[in-house]
Design a protein around this motif. Structure first.
Motif, PDB file in Angstrom:
ATOM      1  N   VAL A   1     -38.587 -62.637  64.969  1.00  0.00           N
ATOM      2  CA  VAL A   1     -38.551 -61.845  63.729  1.00  0.00           C
ATOM      3  C   VAL A   1     -39.955 -61.546  63.203  1.00  0.00           C
ATOM      4  O   VAL A   1     -40.097 -60.843  62.203  1.00  0.00           O
ATOM      5  CB  VAL A   1     -37.734 -62.555  62.630  1.00  0.00           C
ATOM      6  CG1 VAL A   1     -36.285 -62.730  63.056  1.00  0.00           C
ATOM      7  CG2 VAL A   1     -38.358 -63.894  62.262  1.00  0.00           C
TER       8      VAL A   1
ATOM      9  N   THR B   1     -25.782 -54.660  63.395  1.00  0.00           N
ATOM     10  CA  THR B   1     -26.121 -54.728  64.820  1.00  0.00           C
ATOM     11  C   THR B   1     -26.054 -53.343  65.453  1.00  0.00           C
ATOM     12  O   THR B   1     -26.912 -52.980  66.279  1.00  0.00           O
ATOM     13  CB  THR B   1     -25.159 -55.689  65.549  1.00  0.00           C
ATOM     14  OG1 THR B   1     -25.282 -56.991  64.970  1.00  0.00           O
ATOM     15  CG2 THR B   1     -25.493 -55.773  67.030  1.00  0.00           C
TER      16      THR B   1
ATOM     17  N   TRP C   1     -29.113 -51.553  64.444  1.00  0.00           N
ATOM     18  CA  TRP C   1     -30.237 -52.077  65.225  1.00  0.00           C
ATOM     19  C   TRP C   1     -30.243 -51.464  66.617  1.00  0.00           C
ATOM     20  O   TRP C   1     -31.301 -51.056  67.125  1.00  0.00           O
ATOM     21  CB  TRP C   1     -30.139 -53.602  65.302  1.00  0.00           C
ATOM     22  CG  TRP C   1     -31.175 -54.245  66.184  1.00  0.00           C
ATOM     23  CD1 TRP C   1     -32.400 -54.711  65.806  1.00  0.00           C
ATOM     24  CD2 TRP C   1     -31.074 -54.475  67.598  1.00  0.00           C
ATOM     25  NE1 TRP C   1     -33.077 -55.213  66.902  1.00  0.00           N
ATOM     26  CE2 TRP C   1     -32.278 -55.077  68.004  1.00  0.00           C
ATOM     27  CE3 TRP C   1     -30.083 -54.230  68.549  1.00  0.00           C
ATOM     28  CZ2 TRP C   1     -32.525 -55.444  69.337  1.00  0.00           C
ATOM     29  CZ3 TRP C   1     -30.319 -54.588  69.872  1.00  0.00           C
ATOM     30  CH2 TRP C   1     -31.516 -55.188  70.256  1.00  0.00           C
TER      31      TRP C   1
ATOM     32  N   PRO D   1     -29.295 -57.836  69.547  1.00  0.00           N
ATOM     33  CA  PRO D   1     -30.577 -58.540  69.708  1.00  0.00           C
ATOM     34  C   PRO D   1     -30.488 -59.682  70.711  1.00  0.00           C
ATOM     35  O   PRO D   1     -31.439 -59.933  71.457  1.00  0.00           O
ATOM     36  CB  PRO D   1     -30.862 -59.064  68.291  1.00  0.00           C
ATOM     37  CG  PRO D   1     -30.115 -58.156  67.383  1.00  0.00           C
ATOM     38  CD  PRO D   1     -28.866 -57.790  68.140  1.00  0.00           C
TER      39      PRO D   1
ATOM     40  N   ASP E   1     -37.903 -54.660  68.841  1.00  0.00           N
ATOM     41  CA  ASP E   1     -36.821 -55.490  68.325  1.00  0.00           C
ATOM     42  C   ASP E   1     -37.133 -55.913  66.884  1.00  0.00           C
ATOM     43  O   ASP E   1     -36.307 -55.755  65.974  1.00  0.00           O
ATOM     44  CB  ASP E   1     -36.672 -56.705  69.243  1.00  0.00           C
ATOM     45  CG  ASP E   1     -35.558 -57.664  68.825  1.00  0.00           C
ATOM     46  OD1 ASP E   1     -34.985 -57.490  67.737  1.00  0.00           O
ATOM     47  OD2 ASP E   1     -35.280 -58.588  69.604  1.00  0.00           O
TER      48      ASP E   1
ATOM     49  N   LYS F   1     -35.237 -54.806  63.481  1.00  0.00           N
ATOM     50  CA  LYS F   1     -34.626 -55.817  62.620  1.00  0.00           C
ATOM     51  C   LYS F   1     -35.043 -55.590  61.170  1.00  0.00           C
ATOM     52  O   LYS F   1     -34.226 -55.680  60.249  1.00  0.00           O
ATOM     53  CB  LYS F   1     -35.034 -57.222  63.083  1.00  0.00           C
ATOM     54  CG  LYS F   1     -34.230 -57.748  64.263  1.00  0.00           C
ATOM     55  CD  LYS F   1     -34.777 -59.068  64.771  1.00  0.00           C
ATOM     56  CE  LYS F   1     -33.933 -59.579  65.940  1.00  0.00           C
ATOM     57  NZ  LYS F   1     -34.610 -60.641  66.694  1.00  0.00           N
ATOM     58  N   LYS F   2     -36.316 -55.296  60.976  1.00  0.00           N
ATOM     59  CA  LYS F   2     -36.806 -55.049  59.620  1.00  0.00           C
ATOM     60  C   LYS F   2     -36.235 -53.751  59.060  1.00  0.00           C
ATOM     61  O   LYS F   2     -35.846 -53.681  57.888  1.00  0.00           O
ATOM     62  CB  LYS F   2     -38.334 -55.022  59.622  1.00  0.00           C
ATOM     63  CG  LYS F   2     -38.978 -56.365  59.902  1.00  0.00           C
ATOM     64  CD  LYS F   2     -40.479 -56.300  59.793  1.00  0.00           C
ATOM     65  CE  LYS F   2     -41.099 -57.658  60.117  1.00  0.00           C
ATOM     66  NZ  LYS F   2     -40.678 -58.713  59.174  1.00  0.00           N
TER      67      LYS F   2
ATOM     68  N   ILE G   1     -31.024 -56.405  59.364  1.00  0.00           N
ATOM     69  CA  ILE G   1     -30.010 -57.223  60.017  1.00  0.00           C
ATOM     70  C   ILE G   1     -30.211 -58.716  59.764  1.00  0.00           C
ATOM     71  O   ILE G   1     -29.238 -59.459  59.597  1.00  0.00           O
ATOM     72  CB  ILE G   1     -29.956 -56.928  61.541  1.00  0.00           C
ATOM     73  CG1 ILE G   1     -28.800 -57.702  62.172  1.00  0.00           C
ATOM     74  CG2 ILE G   1     -31.278 -57.235  62.224  1.00  0.00           C
ATOM     75  CD1 ILE G   1     -28.574 -57.377  63.638  1.00  0.00           C
ATOM     76  N   VAL G   2     -31.459 -59.164  59.704  1.00  0.00           N
ATOM     77  CA  VAL G   2     -31.701 -60.592  59.513  1.00  0.00           C
ATOM     78  C   VAL G   2     -31.193 -61.048  58.144  1.00  0.00           C
ATOM     79  O   VAL G   2     -30.522 -62.077  58.028  1.00  0.00           O
ATOM     80  CB  VAL G   2     -33.201 -60.922  59.676  1.00  0.00           C
ATOM     81  CG1 VAL G   2     -33.479 -62.369  59.265  1.00  0.00           C
ATOM     82  CG2 VAL G   2     -33.632 -60.706  61.131  1.00  0.00           C
TER      83      VAL G   2
END
Length: 249
Positions: free
Chosen positions: A68, A155, A158, A172, A196, A200-201, A205-206
């Motif tokens: 991340v 997801t 992403w 991911p 990736d 994600k940013k 998603i995180v």
């Protein structure tokens, strides 16, 4: 090892409060030493004490959602080393312990094992419980979060972001599995990992996955308060025993 970003440090789950942080684990190492030292002297050996830091932060969940952090992606791709999961202070203590063990003769090492076993029995007196269920719940809530519709939607976003960047992966974890084999990261792997992290940013998603998994963990805790209270009590007894051992040093 690169220092963790604020985002990585802030990945803290409800279940984490039922396990000892690295700072307390170091205290138990020191307490073990306090018990092993006189035991070893009785057997005719010296036992050097490790130097412990005043504080050792914990960031064990740094790789919980894969890579991340941009710097980690650029340096390691998906081959992120385990050392990323512990602080320099904690790693320094472990190095001291490993070095001490390596310096022992075969006879001294055998006696040390006996003394450490005895010390372990002292420190865990009244503190024994099973963490197997907690470990199982960690896995099940992690998997359940991946199946949550909000996480699935994130997801998919992403995946679309990755495809726009020239990388065709549905999730991911699929990307991490492909590049997670042994060996040094290739340029393509690093490029994939960097994209990736960016995706994600961009998709958030995180944060979505994190909040979902936290909610699932909180639900499990409320379902079996007795079990989780037992875990807390066991840890409290363990630390009490450690403090008592250290007070006699």
């Amino acid at each position: 090892m690169p220092a963790p970003t604020a985002e990585a440090r802030d990945i803290v789950f409800p279940f984490d409060s039922y396990e000892l942080p690295d700072d307390d684990i170091i205290k138990t190492y020191a307490a073990t030493d306090a018990l092993v030292r006189p035991c070893m002297r009785e057997k005719g050996h010296e036992w050097g004490l490790i130097k412990t830091p005043e504080n050792a932060p914990s960031w064990r969940n740094r790789l919980h959602f894969g890579v991340v952090e941009p710097d980690v992606a650029r340096r390691f791709g998906y081959h992120a080393p385990a050392e990323l999961l512990s602080s320099p202070e904690y790693r320094g203590v472990v190095r001291q312990m490993n070095g001490r063990l390596a310096s022992l003769s075969k006879d001294a090492a055998s006696h040390a094992a006996d003394c450490q076993k005895e010390a372990g029995q002292t420190l865990t007196r009244g503190a024994k419980t099973s963490f197997a269920k907690l470990n199982d719940l960690k896995s099940s809530t992690f998997d359940a979060a991946k199946r949550d519709h909000n996480v699935k939607d994130a997801t998919n976003r992403w995946s679309a972001c990755m495809k726009a960047a020239g990388f065709d992966y549905t999730t991911p974890w699929a990307a991490a599995r492909k590049w997670g084999a042994k060996g040094d990261p290739t340029k393509r792997e690093i490029a994939t990992a960097v994209s990736d992290v960016r995706c994600k940013k961009k998709t958030g998603i995180v944060a979505i996955w994190f909040s979902t998994e936290k909610r699932l963990e909180e639900k499990e805790i409320s379902k079996d308060e007795s079990y989780f209270n037992n875990l807390k009590n066991a840890n409290a007894h363990y630390l009490h025993n450690a403090r008592m051992a250290l007070s006699k040093e």
